[in-house]
Design an enzyme around this catalytic site. Structure first.
Site, PDB file in Angstrom:
ATOM      1  CB  CYS A  39      -0.981  -0.037   1.158  1.00  0.00           C
ATOM      2  SG  CYS A  39      -2.349   1.122   0.940  1.00  0.00           S
ATOM      3  CG  HIS A  93      -3.376  -3.532   3.388  1.00  0.00           C
ATOM      4  ND1 HIS A  93      -2.379  -2.857   4.043  1.00  0.00           N
ATOM      5  CD2 HIS A  93      -4.069  -2.592   2.694  1.00  0.00           C
ATOM      6  CE1 HIS A  93      -2.459  -1.569   3.770  1.00  0.00           C
ATOM      7  NE2 HIS A  93      -3.479  -1.384   2.949  1.00  0.00           N
ATOM      8  CD  GLU A 112      -0.409  -5.290   5.758  1.00  0.00           C
ATOM      9  OE1 GLU A 112      -0.222  -5.915   4.703  1.00  0.00           O
ATOM     10  OE2 GLU A 112      -0.888  -4.139   5.794  1.00  0.00           O
TER      11      GLU A 112
END
Lengths: 264, 1000
Positions: free
Chosen positions: A95, A223, A225
């Site tokens: 990002c 994302h 994560e």
């Protein structure tokens, strides 16, 4: 030995907790270092095997996302970054981290030029930030070490500026020819698409993630994560009932691939 | 030198920002713009050579897609008008601040104080437009003229004009002085002093201050310090801030003569806060052991597990948001983040919540002069909280909107933040608050400017045309994020002893508050970092400039604290020391300019308000019964109504997933497009224990009786937590009262009734928090939500937001609301009563019948004992894992509830209304069963093989199977004698539900 991963923090980036957790779960040894501490002693980068530019809002996304963070990194860390790349270490950006990497020039990193920006991540076609889940299709032929063996994967997007753009058609041609478009926005059937909302930002060739030609440097807008737990998925309740709930969040696989590459 | 840098996109690069302007101009103003190209302008004020300025210019632009120029960039080929919007002098310019940092980096040197960057935005517009159109676009859509400047050029004018090289430098150099304010023995003169100074002090208060200064010991103290007999402006401002309604909650602290005209009962209530709010929590605390810190700190603290406490606070930021929706609301969210940050030894931020009460964005009647259109307020408020929350890296969990035209005068902007505190910090309980004599008084974070001066006293007044512009504060999430990370680091290194937030009243409140722990405080205003010169001492003291925290730093830690702050690029100012003198003493350039007795200032000085409340039940006509019996059409219509329809479009612009801990998100279902009852999140990455957030709000029930309104919203906030699987024995709530002025006066002739409404609400708060064992752990009240503009007074309906925070042992066992499996059984839990008063159904009928306020009837009541038995059984069923889904109906009753769970699951349902549990043998009309908003109810689904166990768990309780889940994606509801009441496919329900606010 656990590979050491450098996570740069400070000035508005904000995914340090989950990014750190991801590397830990994958078997790495993440260390969070504030940008100012890193700039004071750039040589400490030599102690690390991997580097992550995390998500967030560096400098509030002012003057376009990632721009000011990239400016500082480029001014102060250029030599160490070049050495990091030359030493065949790995770099991941998510990002805002991806935005920062394109503004530095690390991506797409064509022709071994890592400090000459070639593409930009521009404002989404819809004109604003958005947070929802998308389906990604991965390029089987990509040299990207992070996406090796991936086919499709759902991940959340959370950005206002995620549209890959350049006015230079040759750059895109080269990116495609080298398999650098490692991840694309796809419809439910896994076909890359230009259509909103499956393609949330209008990105050229539906590109969601880019790697450099070596495959060791990779950035993506969604994302991974944020999908470490199976219960992060918006339909985990249904998956639990029909037996499709994975044991771990699928986003973890990116980090596992990174660690696997480093430990050989 | 001033250098102008212009940056615009290269030809062929799409301008999404420009396209956005075209879209918004069309939908909000009905203005047709053919093309819009935007450009960023930076004015760099710096002692640099042209070659350096060129380097700055090149460094500022993204060369891949943009071109830039020093001076003027070549005009785009085709345009008719150019609109440029910049900031007024002194207004926070966040992008400018970042650009300044970038400039320093490009130049490779630190910048001098006066070297700054100022930004503005250019819009090159094409279309059949007049100068007035462009001005309209600027004033009513793109800029807020309170804080921004607008320049309009025709193409010819623009091409002929020289590039503008003036910057909005704040360049005011008044004589810096401290004024003496003599307080004469004359009521009119005293009130003139109060109103001229926007002090918002009443005559009683002015009199009390005057009397204080006539005291012999005060005179002696002042003589010793060389202070004049009468107060300085610094002192009077400090008292006014501290005593403001916003800071000292005088309405909740005063005495109320309450009379119930129905029963004839009378009572004297000595402080609503002490009698009901605080007393209820005390009562609940007798039975529970998980309260850590309540009401004493910036946020409530409760136990979570052996490592962490949960911290929660919800605030309102109404008045600033009315003046500048974007800046005001951003300050709201960034400001409430500082409450957990300033709680105990400083909490980590985990999740945000927001909620707005606004006029309809589709309002098409005349707006009173001086007010903004509700759509504009709504857009600005969302954008501000989005920017503040997203840029701070805190995910939102809950968001709601209520629309009613009574919020036209004053929007309500609720912002909240949940955080975590380690149980111990530095080996000792983290909730501690202590300051020792000799500790440094430290301010850190942002600089002080004129922004937000009189914010506290101003928000204690109703909105007037002349409400001061400087009451606008603009948040700076980046500065606060840096501050936050620095504070967490400093906390864990043990570099400070105590911390609190700098909010309303600025350091005049926070230094004094902290000084209370040691018994006194002295500070030097000259040591405060300022944004610009020209601030008077009193302005420095009361400024509400944002992103500041106040600390007590041990003398031995000063060096390490300053060093870390410098390394983290955070500004800190050591401004004085805490002492035990009993006085809050302020110096300017070494001279004492204020010294106030802290006991007088905080405890004994402010005279109590004495108010009256008389309750008389209002008579509100009920709407006529709807014709026919099939409600398919009405349900579809209701799904699209403003207070029922999907809020997804705006909500998706908020980041809800940073940190990666979310489990039950704000939107659930196979398409992730129906709202969840409550949200569930993990708190730690290595544990499955979770926190649950939900809320209850219903201003319309207030029209009937605020007692039942309060009972209902408490119940709703609780049952939402229960629905997703939260433990009944670990629910805490926050109370946020937003009231119209309840003090009888010429301006408020119905004050006694509004006060009675407030009393009844407090009584219910006590009754139900005690009955449910759900303590109120923090709260806030805002009691001046009126606006008089153009001779028209608009007061909000009494609005109470109850925010609940619950806990779940294992998030993997959380229950979501969508139906899951065809063939599963649908049960209704809880009793449905004829409670259509102020329901969505009655309001819809009233509107259709042309009497929009005739939505009377019985408001839903709450039977806490019955509800508790149901909640316990729900907890057991959840624990055993036999609930496939659970949903608690709210606005729109069972009918809307059924529609939502079907849409969420992508499954149909067949329902028999005659099976729905009612009171005893009573049979209700089908409309009542469908649309009554009775409390304490759930619609759950269960696998057939678990039906027996489910019924066993609910034995003796009002529960019945009312239908089954079907695969055919149709909702079919039968009523009395088998008549079809609803028969619809899901898409025709989803369409209106999603359409109303999509793209709005």
């Amino acid at each position: 030995m656990k590979p050491k991963i450098l996570i740069i923090t400070g000035y508005g980036v904000n995914c340090e907790a989950e990014s750190s957790r991801a590397w830990e779960l994958a078997g790495g040894s993440p260390v969070k270092v504030h940008l100012n501490d890193l700039l004071d002693n750039p040589a400490q980068m030599r102690d690390f095997h991997g580097l992550m530019f995390i998500g967030g809002f560096s400098y509030g996304d002012h003057m376009t996302s990632g721009h000011v963070f990239a400016l500082r990194v480029k001014h102060h860390l250029r030599e160490e970054l070049q050495k990091f790349i030359d030493d065949k270490k790995i770099i991941l950006g998510v990002c805002n981290g991806f935005q920062t990497m394109t503004k530095i020039g690390l991506l797409p990193g064509l022709n071994g030029e890592y400090f000459e920006p070639k593409v930009s991540l521009m404002q989404n076609d819809c004109g604003h930030f958005q947070n929802f889940w998308v389906n990604l299709k991965f390029e089987a032929q990509s040299p990207c070490i992070f996406t090796k063996g991936f086919d499709t994967m759902p991940l959340p997007i959370r950005h206002g500026e995620g549209k890959i753009f350049t006015t230079d058609a040759k750059v895109i041609e080269q990116i495609e020819a080298l398999g650098c478009a490692a991840a694309r926005y796809a419809d439910a059937d896994g076909n890359p698409t230009k259509d909103f909302p499956a393609n949330p930002n209008g990105s050229l060739n539906a590109i969601a993630g880019l790697c450099d030609p070596t495959g060791r440097i990779f950035g993506l807008m969604p994302h991974p994560e944020a999908y470490l737990f199976p219960e992060n998925h918006p339909n985990w309740d249904v998956q639990k009932l029909n037996g499709t709930l994975p044991a771990q969040g699928l986003g973890l696989k990116f980090f596992e691939n990174g660690v696997k590459y480093l430990v050989g | 030198m001033i250098y102008r840098i212009e940056i615009g996109l290269k030809p062929g690069v799409p301008d999404a920002r420009g396209r956005g302007v075209i879209g918004r101009a069309k939908s909000a103003l009905g203005m047709k713009i053919k093309a819009c190209q935007t450009r960023d302008v930076y004015k760099a004020v710096a002692n640099i050579k042209k070659s350096e300025a060129k380097a700055v210019q090149l460094g500022f632009a993204d060369a891949v897609v943009a071109r830039s120029a020093l001076g003027r960039l070549k005009a785009p080929g085709s345009f008719d008008w150019m609109l440029e919007i910049g900031f007024k002098p002194g207004v926070t310019d966040n992008v400018g601040r970042t650009a300044r940092g970038a400039m320093a980096d490009i130049l490779g040197r630190e910048l001098a104080w006066e070297e700054q960057v100022y930004t503005s935005l250019q819009y090159f517009l094409k279309g059949d437009l007049t100068r007035e159109d462009i001005l309209h676009l600027g004033k009513d859509l793109l800029a807020n003229t309170l804080i921004q400047t607008i320049q309009v050029f025709s193409k010819e004018e623009w091409l002929a004009a020289e590039p503008d090289l003036t910057a909005p430098i704040f360049d005011d150099h008044p004589e810096i002085k401290v004024n003496l304010i003599e307080l004469p023995d004359n009521d009119a003169a005293l009130m003139k002093i109060s109103s001229d100074g926007i002090l918002s002090l009443s005559l009683d208060e002015m009199r009390a201050i005057r009397n204080h200064y006539l005291h012999d010991d005060v005179k002696v103290h002042r003589t010793e310090l060389g202070l004049p007999q009468w107060p300085t402006d610094v002192e009077l401002e400090c008292i006014a801030q501290t005593w403001s309604e916003h800071c000292s909650h005088k309405i909740f602290a005063g005495t109320v003569e309450y009379k119930d005209a129905e029963t004839g009962e009378e009572e004297l209530i000595n402080s609503l806060y002490k009698t009901y709010v605080k007393a209820s929590t005390k009562k609940v605390a007798e039975k529970i052991d998980w309260l850590v810190s309540v009401f004493t700190d910036n946020a409530g603290v409760i136990k979570f597990n052996e490592d962490l406490h949960l911290v929660y606070k919800v605030e309102t930021h109404n008045s600033p948001s009315a003046l500048d929706p974007f800046g005001g609301s951003m300050t709201g969210i960034v400001g409430v983040n500082r409450d957990p940050m300033g709680t105990g030894m400083g909490a980590q931020l985990v999740s945000n919540v927001w909620g707005y009460c606004l006029g309809s964005p589709f309002y098409d009647k005349e707006i009173p002069a001086g007010l903004m259109h509700p759509r504009r307020i709504r857009d600005g408020v969302h954008d501000g909280v989005i920017a503040g929350g997203n840029e701070s890296g805190v995910p939102y969990s809950r968001g709601f909107e209520c629309f009613d035209e009574r919020y036209l005068g004053k929007p309500l902007v609720y912002c909240g933040t949940m955080g975590t505190l380690p149980v111990n910090v530095g080996g000792r309980p983290s909730e501690r608050k202590e300051v020792q004599v000799g500790d440094w008084t430290v301010m850190c974070g942002g600089r002080i400017g004129k922004d937000g001066i009189h914010g506290a006293t101003f928000s204690s007044e109703e909105l007037r045309t002349e409400s001061p512009a400087q009451a606008v504060q603009i948040g700076d999430p980046l500065t606060q994020r840096k501050l936050y990370e620095f504070l967490m680091e400093a906390r864990d290194l043990g570099l400070f002893r105590c911390i609190t937030d700098n909010g309303a009243g600025g350091i005049s409140c926070s230094f004094g508050e902290m000084g209370k722990y040691s018994g006194g405080c002295e500070c030097e205003l000259k040591d405060a970092p300022l944004k610009y010169e020209g601030l008077q001492p009193w302005e420095i003291l009361v400024s509400e400039a944002q992103e500041r925290m106040t600390l007590a730093v041990q003398p031995e830690c000063r060096e390490a604290f300053e060093k870390l702050a410098k390394q983290r690029d955070v500004e800190v100012a050591f401004m004085g020391k805490y002492n035990d003198s009993g006085y809050f003493t302020v110096k300017y350039d070494g001279e004492v300019v204020a010294s106030l007795d802290m006991d007088f200032l905080y405890e004994t000085g402010c005279p109590k308000l004495h108010m009256k409340g008389i309750w008389k039940k209002p008579e509100i006509p009920t709407p006529e019964k709807a014709r026919g019996g099939n409600r398919t059409k009405q349900l579809r219509q209701m799904m699209g109504r403003l207070n029922i329809c999907s809020r997804e479009y705006k909500s998706r612009i908020y980041d809800g997933e940073v940190k990666g801990l979310s489990v039950v998100k704000p939107f659930v279902g196979v398409n992730a497009d129906v709202p969840s009852d409550a949200t569930v999140m993990r708190i730690e990455y290595d544990k499955d224990r979770g926190a649950i957030l939900a809320e209850g709000i219903n201003p319309w029930f207030s029209d009937i009786d605020t007692y039942h309104m309060t009972a209902s919203v408490i119940d709703e906030a609780i049952r939402r937590v229960i629905s997703v699987g939260g433990r009944l024995d670990r629910i805490a709530i926050l109370d946020n009262f937003c009231w119209p002025d309840p003090v009888q006066s010429d301006k408020t002739p119905d004050g006694e009734y509004k006060m009675a409404q407030l009393v009844r609400s407090n009584k219910a708060l006590y009754d139900y928090t005690v009955a449910f064992g759900t303590p109120a752990v923090s709260g806030k009240d805002s009691c001046k939500n009126d606006s008089t503009r153009g001779g028209k007074k608009i007061s909000i309906p009494p609005t109470l937001l109850i925010s609940s925070i619950g806990q779940i042992d294992d998030v993997k066992k959380a229950v979501t609301m969508p139906l899951k499996e065809a063939g599963s059984l649908i049960y209704m839990v809880g009793v449905t009563k004829n409670e259509l008063g102020a329901s969505e159904w009655n309001r819809m009928l009233a509107e259709e019948q042309g009497n929009p306020w005739n939505y009377g009837g019985d408001a839903p009541a709450v039977d806490a004992k019955a509800a508790l038995a149901i909640y316990r059984a729900m907890n057991k069923a959840q624990d055993e894992g036999i609930l496939l889904s659970s949903h608690t109906p709210s606005k729109g009753g069972l009918a809307v509830g059924l529609a939502l769970i079907c849409m969420g699951g992508g499954l149909g349902a067949e329902i028999d209304l005659s099976k729905v549990p009612m009171v005893g043998k009573q049979k209700l009309k089908d409309d009542s069963i469908l649309f009554s908003e009775s409390n304490s109810r759930f619609v759950v689904s269960v696998k057939p093989e678990n039906a027996a166990r489910f019924e066993e768990l609910f034995a003796g309780l009002p529960v019945a199977q009312i239908g089954t889940v079907t695969a055919d994606k149709k909702l079919v509801v039968k009523g009395g004698k088998g008549a079809t009441r609803i028969d619809t496919d899901l898409e025709t329900l989803r369409k209106p539900f999603k359409k109303t606010l999509y793209g709005i």
